[in-house]
Design an enzyme around this catalytic site. Sequence first.
Site, short mmCIF file in Angstrom:
data_model
loop_
_atom_site.label_atom_id
_atom_site.label_comp_id
_atom_site.label_asym_id
_atom_site.label_seq_id
_atom_site.Cartn_x
_atom_site.Cartn_y
_atom_site.Cartn_z
N ASP A 26 62.12 16.18 58.68
CA ASP A 26 61.22 15.43 58.07
C ASP A 26 59.97 16.43 57.79
O ASP A 26 59.61 17.34 58.87
CB ASP A 26 60.88 14.16 58.75
CG ASP A 26 59.56 13.59 57.91
OD1 ASP A 26 59.75 13.24 56.86
OD2 ASP A 26 58.60 13.16 58.79
N ASP A 28 56.00 15.57 56.76
CA ASP A 28 54.80 15.03 57.17
C ASP A 28 54.97 14.38 58.59
O ASP A 28 55.70 13.65 58.82
CB ASP A 28 54.12 13.92 56.02
CG ASP A 28 53.78 14.59 55.09
OD1 ASP A 28 52.94 15.02 54.82
OD2 ASP A 28 54.39 14.26 53.96
CA CA Z 1 57.13 11.71 58.65
#
Ligand code: CA
Length: 257
Positions: A26, A28
């Site tokens: 992932d 962020d």
């Molecule tokens: Ca995230």
Amino acid sequence: MIKESIQRYLSGQACPALRLRAVLFDMDGVLFDSMPYHATAWAEVMNRHGLHFTRQEAFLHEGRTGASTINIAYNRQYGHDAPPELIEQIYAEKSAAFARFPEPRRMPGAAELLKKVQADGLTPVLVTGSGQRSLLDRLNHQYPGVFAPERMVTAFDVRHGKPDPEPYLMGLRKAGVAANEAIVVENAPIGVQAGHAAGIFTIAVNTGPLDGQVLLDAGADLLFPSMQALCDAWDNGLRPLLCPSKNGSQPLPGTIL
Ligand code: CA
């Protein structure tokens, strides 16, 4: 603990072995320490439009599409979805508010972990719900040569965002691997749900203010308090179990090949 987690995953998936070939990251809150900015931008803009939404909620709902996040607040107050033009306006304002913050720093430990993953011959894949071009462009500057464009899944690639498994299933396809040939690294409950629903061994890193139990309840197979802790554990426990051939050690009987 790691060994038991892998064995629990394998019996849950009715799968004989984990043969690691790719790591699905992932963005962020995993690669960039960008979540505090996102949370402030969401709360600010929602409140400006009369919608009740806290920074804490932004962390809780992190990973949803912009429209889905806005509709959570809108539905709570008005009992139905927001008009499309309002969604568009709020999301544009939120993106502008985020862009006013300084450049988010790399999450401590992330670059070091990526180096280890690449040195172990594994394919790094990006799987993000983000459609913010500024961050996607920044990936190439902050992590040069790590994520090939054909091995990135963003908001522009999927119909259903996290917690739907679609983004991670697409990540597997782009890497050309099966669910038991990958692991997911996620920081948000909804992202963990998506990785788990895709049938992939999901490692949660708790880089935000939430209680770690929320990530375990979402289906995380393993939980680390930070990316640095995951990076350190890669050498001390994870690599021998996930990539036994790289370590010269024997695979766990009946589990890791
Ligand atoms: Ca995230």
